[in-house]
Design a protein around this motif. Structure first.
Motif, PDB file in Angstrom:
ATOM      1  N   CYS A 130       0.844  -1.201   0.000  1.00 26.25           N
ATOM      2  CA  CYS A 130       0.000   0.000   0.000  1.00 26.25           C
ATOM      3  C   CYS A 130       0.875   1.246   0.000  1.00 26.25           C
ATOM      4  N   HIS A 131       0.752   2.038  -1.041  1.00 30.04           N
ATOM      5  CA  HIS A 131       1.612   3.215  -1.203  1.00 30.04           C
ATOM      6  C   HIS A 131       1.159   4.386  -0.336  1.00 30.04           C
ATOM      7  N   GLY A 132       1.992   5.423  -0.306  1.00 29.06           N
ATOM      8  CA  GLY A 132       1.688   6.615   0.469  1.00 29.06           C
ATOM      9  C   GLY A 132       1.466   7.831  -0.404  1.00 29.06           C
ATOM     10  N   TYR A 133       1.531   8.986   0.225  1.00 28.04           N
ATOM     11  CA  TYR A 133       1.352  10.279  -0.428  1.00 28.04           C
ATOM     12  C   TYR A 133       2.718  10.930  -0.650  1.00 28.04           C
ATOM     13  N   PRO A 134       2.936  11.606  -1.774  1.00 23.17           N
ATOM     14  CA  PRO A 134       2.097  11.712  -2.959  1.00 23.17           C
ATOM     15  C   PRO A 134       2.608  10.760  -4.042  1.00 23.17           C
ATOM     16  N   GLU A 135       2.248   9.499  -3.939  1.00 19.27           N
ATOM     17  CA  GLU A 135       2.795   8.478  -4.822  1.00 19.27           C
ATOM     18  C   GLU A 135       1.699   7.511  -5.274  1.00 19.27           C
ATOM     19  N   THR A 136       2.097   6.489  -6.014  1.00 22.84           N
ATOM     20  CA  THR A 136       1.206   5.431  -6.485  1.00 22.84           C
ATOM     21  C   THR A 136       1.910   4.095  -6.273  1.00 22.84           C
ATOM     22  N   ALA A 137       1.323   3.028  -6.784  1.00 20.79           N
ATOM     23  CA  ALA A 137       1.938   1.701  -6.692  1.00 20.79           C
ATOM     24  C   ALA A 137       3.315   1.661  -7.332  1.00 20.79           C
ATOM     25  N   VAL A 138       3.579   2.566  -8.266  1.00 20.20           N
ATOM     26  CA  VAL A 138       4.878   2.630  -8.941  1.00 20.20           C
ATOM     27  C   VAL A 138       6.021   2.798  -7.937  1.00 20.20           C
ATOM     28  N   ALA A 139       5.731   3.373  -6.781  1.00 15.68           N
ATOM     29  CA  ALA A 139       6.758   3.557  -5.752  1.00 15.68           C
ATOM     30  C   ALA A 139       7.404   2.239  -5.334  1.00 15.68           C
ATOM     31  N   PHE A 140       6.665   1.135  -5.490  1.00 19.11           N
ATOM     32  CA  PHE A 140       7.155  -0.157  -5.015  1.00 19.11           C
ATOM     33  C   PHE A 140       7.891  -0.956  -6.093  1.00 19.11           C
ATOM     34  N   ILE A 141       8.013  -0.430  -7.304  1.00 20.11           N
ATOM     35  CA  ILE A 141       8.677  -1.199  -8.361  1.00 20.11           C
ATOM     36  C   ILE A 141      10.101  -1.615  -7.980  1.00 20.11           C
ATOM     37  N   PRO A 142      10.936  -0.733  -7.404  1.00 19.79           N
ATOM     38  CA  PRO A 142      12.279  -1.195  -7.006  1.00 19.79           C
ATOM     39  C   PRO A 142      12.236  -2.346  -6.003  1.00 19.79           C
ATOM     40  N   LEU A 143      11.310  -2.284  -5.063  1.00 23.49           N
ATOM     41  CA  LEU A 143      11.179  -3.335  -4.049  1.00 23.49           C
ATOM     42  C   LEU A 143      10.633  -4.614  -4.669  1.00 23.49           C
ATOM     43  N   MET A 144       9.654  -4.472  -5.546  1.00 27.45           N
ATOM     44  CA  MET A 144       9.068  -5.642  -6.208  1.00 27.45           C
ATOM     45  C   MET A 144      10.102  -6.382  -7.050  1.00 27.45           C
TER      46      MET A 144
ATOM     47  N   ILE B  95      14.011   9.416  -6.486  1.00 27.87           N
ATOM     48  CA  ILE B  95      12.753   9.570  -7.232  1.00 27.87           C
ATOM     49  C   ILE B  95      13.046  10.426  -8.452  1.00 27.87           C
ATOM     50  N   PRO B  96      13.353   9.805  -9.594  1.00 26.23           N
ATOM     51  CA  PRO B  96      13.768  10.544 -10.794  1.00 26.23           C
ATOM     52  C   PRO B  96      12.615  11.325 -11.425  1.00 26.23           C
ATOM     53  N   THR B  97      12.963  12.175 -12.370  1.00 17.86           N
ATOM     54  CA  THR B  97      11.999  13.076 -13.000  1.00 17.86           C
ATOM     55  C   THR B  97      10.824  12.338 -13.613  1.00 17.86           C
ATOM     56  N   GLU B  98      11.092  11.250 -14.332  1.00 16.02           N
ATOM     57  CA  GLU B  98      10.019  10.521 -14.997  1.00 16.02           C
ATOM     58  C   GLU B  98       8.995   9.987 -14.000  1.00 16.02           C
ATOM     59  N   LYS B  99       9.480   9.468 -12.885  1.00 11.96           N
ATOM     60  CA  LYS B  99       8.571   8.930 -11.867  1.00 11.96           C
ATOM     61  C   LYS B  99       7.787  10.058 -11.198  1.00 11.96           C
ATOM     62  N   ARG B 100       8.446  11.181 -10.970  1.00  9.12           N
ATOM     63  CA  ARG B 100       7.753  12.334 -10.381  1.00  9.12           C
ATOM     64  C   ARG B 100       6.610  12.785 -11.282  1.00  9.12           C
ATOM     65  N   GLN B 101       6.838  12.768 -12.569  1.00  6.24           N
ATOM     66  CA  GLN B 101       5.796  13.164 -13.511  1.00  6.24           C
ATOM     67  C   GLN B 101       4.627  12.184 -13.487  1.00  6.24           C
ATOM     68  N   GLN B 102       4.931  10.897 -13.322  1.00  5.83           N
ATOM     69  CA  GLN B 102       3.866   9.890 -13.202  1.00  5.83           C
ATOM     70  C   GLN B 102       2.997  10.177 -11.974  1.00  5.83           C
ATOM     71  N   TYR B 103       3.638  10.529 -10.879  1.00  3.54           N
ATOM     72  CA  TYR B 103       2.895  10.831  -9.662  1.00  3.54           C
ATOM     73  C   TYR B 103       2.007  12.057  -9.852  1.00  3.54           C
ATOM     74  N   VAL B 104       2.532  13.084 -10.475  1.00  3.22           N
ATOM     75  CA  VAL B 104       1.743  14.295 -10.721  1.00  3.22           C
ATOM     76  C   VAL B 104       0.497  13.959 -11.540  1.00  3.22           C
ATOM     77  N   MET B 105       0.672  13.147 -12.581  1.00  5.86           N
ATOM     78  CA  MET B 105      -0.463  12.765 -13.424  1.00  5.86           C
ATOM     79  C   MET B 105      -1.522  12.021 -12.614  1.00  5.86           C
ATOM     80  N   ALA B 106      -1.082  11.214 -11.659  1.00  9.33           N
ATOM     81  CA  ALA B 106      -2.012  10.408 -10.864  1.00  9.33           C
ATOM     82  C   ALA B 106      -2.857  11.253  -9.916  1.00  9.33           C
TER      83      ALA B 106
END
Length: 282
Positions: free
Chosen positions: A33-47, A180-191
């Motif tokens: 379960c992800h937190g703020y301000p993120e999505t499930a993508v936050a767990f990709i490195p761990l997964m 948290i690189p630029t591309e991932k930050r942009q994904q979070y903003v879109m979400a």
């Protein structure tokens, strides 16, 4: 690449849930379960580090990203929805792992649906109503707790400025500034860009007073709990958070600091977090 991470959509109680999935379904399941301000993508490195040993399911929380919205954003309501989501996927007693707001949700799963889970991992968060909650609320550096609880005004000021706001949190609360690189930050903003998603995220904070009540007066639990915190994360000591869990009636609490990590431990130090989780679940 073996055990790739895949995007999945399913229906749970009439609500569409988008989630990431990896690992063989015969392996023990972890719900992330992800937190703020993120999505499930936050767990990709761990997964990527855990997928050979576990079956991993990481949903976008209701109302965020591609997941449909539910009626309320208090943590017990979200936990109840995720409990039904587990039944929909026929996931039997997974270990549940939550970061930030996700950690608060995991606590609700732990306390209100203990028979549905095997273990709980709570990362980088304080639990409403549990020590050191009152100290955290008074900390001026945690200004957003009070600001987000104001009706309507935050939406007006944040809309269109999610990028600047989110960058502030990533840059000030992390120790590893490149985690948290630029591309991932942009994904979070879109979400969080739609009015509905923005309101959902603010309602997580507006629900704190109900969360405090829902977290009080509960029966003790023997479900094993691991509390994780970044060694460079500002605020109270990890012992304060572990003691708060124990005093609330959680009988089996283990706590671990993650070196060279601030608030975003799953992304700042995924290998260290994976090792600690492996050790805990072994």
């Amino acid at each position: 690449m073996s055990n790739p991470i895949i995007n999945v959509r399913t229906d749970a109680g009439g609500i569409t849930v988008h989630y990431l999935e990896a690992g063989h379904q015969n392996n023990p399941t972890l719900l992330l379960c992800h937190g703020y301000p993120e999505t499930a993508v936050a767990f990709i490195p761990l997964m990527n580090l855990l997928r050979d040993k576990f079956h991993l399911v990481a949903p976008d929380l209701p109302g965020i990203g591609e997941s449909g919205k539910i009626d309320s954003a208090d943590k017990l309501t979200i936990a109840s929805f995720l409990n039904e989501f587990l039944k929909t996927l026929k996931l039997n007693k997974p270990a549940v792992i939550g970061h930030d707001i996700g950690g608060m949700i995991v606590y609700s799963l732990l306390r209100h649906f203990p028979d549905s889970i095997s273990h709980a991992v709570i990362m980088n968060t304080v639990i409403p109503g549990l020590s050191p909650w009152e100290e955290v609320k008074k900390n001026p550096h945690i200004w957003h707790f009070a600001f987000y609880s104001v009706p309507e005004l935050p939406e007006t000021l944040i809309d269109g400025h999610q990028q600047q706001l989110f960058d502030y949190f990533y840059d000030t609360l992390s120790f590893n500034k490149n985690a948290i690189p630029t591309e991932k930050r942009q994904q979070y903003v879109m979400a969080y860009q739609s009015p509905a998603s923005l309101k959902t995220s603010l309602d997580w904070y507006r629900g704190f007073s109900k969360d405090e009540k829902d977290n009080s007066g509960l029966m003790p639990t023997t479900v094993p709990v691991l509390y994780i915190r970044g060694a460079k994360e500002p605020g109270n000591t990890i012992a304060d958070y572990a003691d708060g869990l124990k005093k609330s009636g959680v009988h089996h609490v283990t706590s671990k600091l993650i070196d060279n990590s601030g608030h975003f431990s799953p992304e700042e130090q995924p290998a260290a977090v994976a090792n600690v989780i492996n050790e805990f679940l072994r």
